[in-house]
Motif scaffolding. Structure first.
Motif, mmCIF file in Angstrom:
data_model
loop_
_atom_site.group_PDB
_atom_site.id
_atom_site.type_symbol
_atom_site.label_atom_id
_atom_site.label_comp_id
_atom_site.label_asym_id
_atom_site.label_seq_id
_atom_site.Cartn_x
_atom_site.Cartn_y
_atom_site.Cartn_z
ATOM 1 N N GLU A 1 0.851 -1.191 0.000
ATOM 2 C CA GLU A 1 0.000 0.000 0.000
ATOM 3 C C GLU A 1 0.880 1.232 0.000
ATOM 4 O O GLU A 1 1.650 1.472 0.921
ATOM 5 N N GLN B 1 3.115 0.578 3.508
ATOM 6 C CA GLN B 1 2.517 -0.512 4.284
ATOM 7 C C GLN B 1 2.572 -1.816 3.494
ATOM 8 O O GLN B 1 2.264 -1.845 2.309
ATOM 9 N N ARG C 1 0.993 -5.658 3.678
ATOM 10 C CA ARG C 1 -0.078 -6.403 4.352
ATOM 11 C C ARG C 1 -0.195 -7.789 3.757
ATOM 12 O O ARG C 1 0.155 -8.016 2.616
ATOM 13 N N SER D 1 -7.194 -7.303 2.668
ATOM 14 C CA SER D 1 -7.817 -6.589 3.784
ATOM 15 C C SER D 1 -7.076 -6.788 5.101
ATOM 16 O O SER D 1 -7.580 -6.413 6.145
ATOM 17 N N GLY D 2 -5.894 -7.362 5.070
ATOM 18 C CA GLY D 2 -5.137 -7.580 6.302
ATOM 19 C C GLY D 2 -4.604 -6.281 6.869
ATOM 20 O O GLY D 2 -4.609 -5.237 6.231
ATOM 21 N N THR D 3 -4.163 -6.346 8.107
ATOM 22 C CA THR D 3 -3.571 -5.186 8.762
ATOM 23 C C THR D 3 -2.158 -4.999 8.230
ATOM 24 O O THR D 3 -1.356 -5.925 8.217
ATOM 25 N N GLY D 4 -1.842 -3.802 7.806
ATOM 26 C CA GLY D 4 -0.521 -3.532 7.252
ATOM 27 C C GLY D 4 0.473 -3.103 8.313
ATOM 28 O O GLY D 4 0.104 -2.579 9.354
ATOM 29 N N ILE D 5 1.731 -3.355 8.029
ATOM 30 C CA ILE D 5 2.821 -2.851 8.872
ATOM 31 C C ILE D 5 3.776 -2.091 7.968
ATOM 32 O O ILE D 5 3.846 -2.341 6.763
ATOM 33 N N GLN D 6 4.498 -1.158 8.542
ATOM 34 C CA GLN D 6 5.415 -0.348 7.748
ATOM 35 C C GLN D 6 6.564 -1.207 7.243
ATOM 36 O O GLN D 6 7.037 -2.119 7.920
#
Length: 119
Positions: free
Chosen positions: A7, A35, A37, A41-46
């Protein structure tokens, strides 16, 4: 894990494999704040939080120069880790001196106004 998505500026692309993401990162196409992920629709991390994804900066290979050299040096040639421009003690003294000058000028303003009123 080929279900990874990238993202960037609210735009999601993918799916990518970890190797493909690493290749994009090595080309400079992934910034540390982008991001990553798992799934759409998963939670992204940097990206910077994923070990081994982003290329690390190498230490400067420029040898440190002796202090007191009279030649002009560009800022990026300085090895700031081995020869800091100012020590902590020097910075503390600069803050103390600048603060004293500032406070002194604040005290002089009423005195100058009083002198002007007397004249």
């Amino acid at each position: 894990m080929s279900n990874l998505y990238l993202e960037q500026a609210s735009e999601i692309t993918g799916p990518f494999t970890r190797g493909a993401l690493k290749e994009l990162a090595s080309q400079g196409k992934i910034s540390p704040r982008d991001q990553i992920r798992e799934g759409m629709s998963g939670t992204g991390i940097q990206a910077r939080e994923i070990p081994g994804l982003l290329p690390t900066l190498k230490k400067s290979s420029v040898p440190s120069r002796p202090r007191g050299r009279k030649s002009r040096e560009r800022v990026h040639d300085l090895d700031l880790e081995s020869s800091p421009l100012l020590t902590i003690e020097q910075k503390e003294w600069i803050v103390i001196i600048c603060g004293s000058i500032f406070m002194g000028s604040l005290l002089l303003i009423p005195l100058i106004q009083a002198l002007v009123n007397l004249l």
